[in-house]
Design an enzyme around this catalytic site. Structure first.
Site, mmCIF file in Angstrom:
data_model
loop_
_atom_site.group_PDB
_atom_site.id
_atom_site.type_symbol
_atom_site.label_atom_id
_atom_site.label_comp_id
_atom_site.label_asym_id
_atom_site.label_seq_id
_atom_site.Cartn_x
_atom_site.Cartn_y
_atom_site.Cartn_z
ATOM 1 N N HIS A 1 0.690 -1.393 -0.048
ATOM 2 C CA HIS A 1 -0.068 -0.068 0.051
ATOM 3 C C HIS A 1 0.802 1.116 0.097
ATOM 4 O O HIS A 1 0.443 2.332 -0.124
ATOM 5 C CB HIS A 1 -0.943 0.019 1.228
ATOM 6 C CG HIS A 1 -0.211 0.127 2.671
ATOM 7 N ND1 HIS A 1 -0.698 -0.038 3.726
ATOM 8 C CD2 HIS A 1 1.159 -0.014 2.786
ATOM 9 C CE1 HIS A 1 0.070 -0.094 4.659
ATOM 10 N NE2 HIS A 1 1.152 0.141 4.167
ATOM 11 N N ASP B 1 7.804 4.184 1.664
ATOM 12 C CA ASP B 1 8.950 3.715 2.235
ATOM 13 C C ASP B 1 10.172 3.945 1.362
ATOM 14 O O ASP B 1 11.207 3.858 1.952
ATOM 15 C CB ASP B 1 8.915 1.942 2.305
ATOM 16 C CG ASP B 1 7.860 1.769 3.455
ATOM 17 O OD1 ASP B 1 7.357 2.926 4.396
ATOM 18 O OD2 ASP B 1 7.329 0.591 3.781
#
Lengths: 459, 459
Positions: free
Chosen positions: A179, A269
């Site tokens: 996600h 990330d």
């Protein structure tokens, strides 16, 4: 399976209630999937039982008609499945923490796996043997027992495991899902730019956890300049005022610097990663990520353990018989798109999902059998990955670096060649001698819970 | 220019008599080029004059009818040229040695440029500013004054410079040329395997100095197994008996280990390279390359200076009026194929030449605008690069590593971004702190002969 028919969804590693609590909301909202079966599988019976009870209870409260089953037998879960969602992370956070500790004793700050464009803790590419192995054995089962099923890899490292399965199980319908990219785009456009995410359109691409924003539109108009304006006019204030929290690194100074350096904004990330410029030591991390030094610093890691214990308390409340779970956790979209993928691919309405798929020319200059993270138009069995333009610097200075780590990781896993791991460290700035590299690997392999990995690399 | 017509060949950096003494032999043998013009250019008038006199004398002795000219003006040399051979290496070996010395003082053994798959001394990818600049300005001149000429880049680093020129001068007909791969194949098949090279056929591919043998035939039959047999039965004896000399690294233990590790045999300077496994320190180099530690060790470097002084003495003999140059240096093929290329591309007989050309899909998984070293069928204006199968490990574990270094090198040169150089060192195992990296770069840039490079990186 025909369009609109009920499906069977197997969840491997379903003992994770935090994942299940996302999934139940999306399933409760997906009325066109009602009548389908969800089979939960975990090797830990008590965690499995907890997830199962919670899911039954949640669906009952929400009036969502699913048949829910559970098993500790992977083959049983997989049999006749249409979808296998693999979230199994058998390595475990505690053990991963112990490996980091041993590595740091040998001079490897934040663990053996911390490396350029892979600075994300628990994205265990060299020490991830158990995760690779679990995914491989699950893929074997699916190939045998449900060869037409979609295998959705959701446990990290998604880049490595999806590419591995694509190569080793070429007939399997493998996609990787994370996600991170959409969540990063949401964080950037809402928290920083103050936009209404419903009116935001964006495109991003790369590898999982190395993904960059290439296009941004707001109400149909190009809006990338809003990022520049935020950085010029408001970001300094924001960084003075706000402490960048765990998983909010998309808003960090490091992210802004990556944007300046590579020409497109890093999402999710990706912003936790980058080169040693951002990660040399705690001081460096704090310069770029604020007081916590990001969720991957030693401070971030401790905080993460604390947050996890808090979350478990909240989960304990959710499963209490006297508590209405749908009140504590109302049925709203979770931000995970696994259920969207299932709906779209079964002919329940096409949509775009960020997936990791075989490259096959989608990103030029990357081999065909590498999995790339791109927007994919999903429509009744058909996946059409979009070609997204990445900047020259991302194609030339970022992707090859991340690619090489993935290839070294898969090569070491597939061959069981310990020398491959040693050579990884010989290229590492934290290595001061060949002995240091060898000793660190030997001690990590000798940890009791790494017995299987040790045997694998002694072949 | 029509097939068979005389051509004009401009040589940039023609003060190198060792190069010229190869060239004269090949030209003397190429009777179908007689009537052509060779214009020598160098910025050093006395070295230029020496090469010019030697060439005139050699052609007179050999009865080779070429018109030979000289100039210190690059534009003059390039004007109306059909071929521009660029061997200009303005950085100079002495200065390169001084840069290595400064780098070693800061902890960078064998210089800033020594890095994975680029362990070859004087293959200056980060400190090669002057070479890049000379090639760029030459390419500008050719684009303006002889836009139809072939630009043959022969000065190192060939991989970097040919890719750079291909990207910055897209209309120019750029190829890179290095004799390394064929010479390596010859060394392996004759010295080690004892074959007659006239009956050897081989294929190799990769990047310049990162090139591997993919096929070997002898008298029409597959002969790769002879390499395995040599390694199994004779190599240990060979390594006991022989000292691997400079530029003989194709026969070293390191080459054998690379073959074992990556699945195809490394040719020529490829064997001087590889990972830190072979290069950590002098002791490591000696383990893999024998007593000299290879030509790139500190011993090899000193030996190289000695050999160069010996060569200069031989050259002094060649240019003496009382010496017949064609007796000391009989007209035999030199092993350089630049003249072969000129003959083939001007319709004087097609042949296969190892060239560095734009990839455009020749090696899958490598971007289109990267130059690859492959066998190229050359025939009257047409270049047909062959697709050569490289092993999975070479494609996955070797090429991306070398590619990244090239991209970092070009990016730093094009942008003048000193931080790019610092980040290169932050990824380097020889770096123990960010300060060490910055200080080393600052001191190398502050060397007096690096004034232009320093200004470039202060932009």
């Amino acid at each position: 399976m025909d369009a609109g028919e009920p499906v069977k969804i197997a969840i491997l590693g379903a003992g994770s209630l935090s994942f299940i609590s996302n999934l139940v909301r999306d399933l409760a909202l997906a009325k066109d999937l009602y009548g389908s079966t969800v089979e939960l599988m975990d090797i830990n019976p008590s965690r499995l039982e907890r997830s199962y009870s919670f899911m039954k209870k949640y669906f009952a409260e929400a009036g969502a008609s699913y048949s829910v089953e559970m098993t500790t037998d992977r083959a049983q879960a997989v049999r006749e499945a249409d979808f296998v969602l693999n979230i199994a992370f058998p390595i475990g956070y505690d053990n991963y923490g112990k490996m980091m500790e041993v590595a740091e004793k040998h001079g490897y700050y934040r663990g053996l796996d911390a490396t350029e464009w892979n600075m994300v803790n628990v994205y265990a590419i060299y020490t991830g043997y158990e995760v690779f192995e679990a995914a491989m054995r699950a893929a074997d089962d699916v190939e045998e027992l449900a060869p037409d099923a979609w295998f959705v890899q959701m446990a990290n490292p998604v880049f490595e495991v999806s590419t591995l399965l694509g190569r080793t199980h070429p007939k399997l319908k493998v996609v990787g899902y994370c996600h991170g990219a959409p969540e990063g785009a949401k964080l950037l456009t809402t928290r920083a730019l103050g936009l209404d995410f419903d009116d935001v359109e964006f495109k991003a691409a790369g590898f999982n956890h190395t993904v960059f924003l290439s296009e941004l539109k707001y109400r149909g108009e190009d809006a990338y300049h809003l990022v520049d304006e935020w950085l010029e006019q408001k970001a300094e204030d924001f960084w003075k005022r706000e402490v960048i929290g765990p998983w909010e690194e998309t808003l960090s100074k490091a992210a802004a610097d990556m944007y300046k350096t590579y020409g497109q904004y890093p999402l999710g990330d990706t912003a936790r990663s980058g080169t040693w410029k951002y990660h040399w030591d705690l001081k460096t991390k704090q310069k770029w990520y604020g007081p916590l030094g990001g969720v991957d610093s030693e401070i971030g890691w401790a905080l993460r353990l604390y947050l996890r214990s808090q979350e478990e308390k909240r989960e304990d409340v959710l499963v209490r018989p006297d508590v209405r779970a749908t009140e504590k956790l109302p049925p709203q979209k979770s931000g995970e798109a696994a259920i969207d993928f299932i709906q779209a691919v079964t002919g329940r309405g096409k949509r775009v999902v960020y997936l990791n798929v075989r490259n096959d020319g989608v990103i030029p200059g990357v081999a065909a059998d590498v999995f790339v993270e791109v927007p994919v138009q999903v429509d009744e069995g058909k996946l059409e990955p979009e070609r997204v333009a990445l900047s020259d610097r991302i194609r030339r200075l970022v992707l090859p670096v991340r690619l090489e780590k993935m290839e070294r990781s898969l090569d070491a896993y597939i061959t069981g060649d310990k020398q491959g791991l040693v050579e990884v460290l010989l290229e590492d700035p934290r290595t001061n001698s060949p002995e240091q590299a060898k000793d660190a690997i030997d001690e990590v392999l000798s940890l009791p819970f790494n017995e299987n990995m040790r045997k694998h690399f002694e072949k």
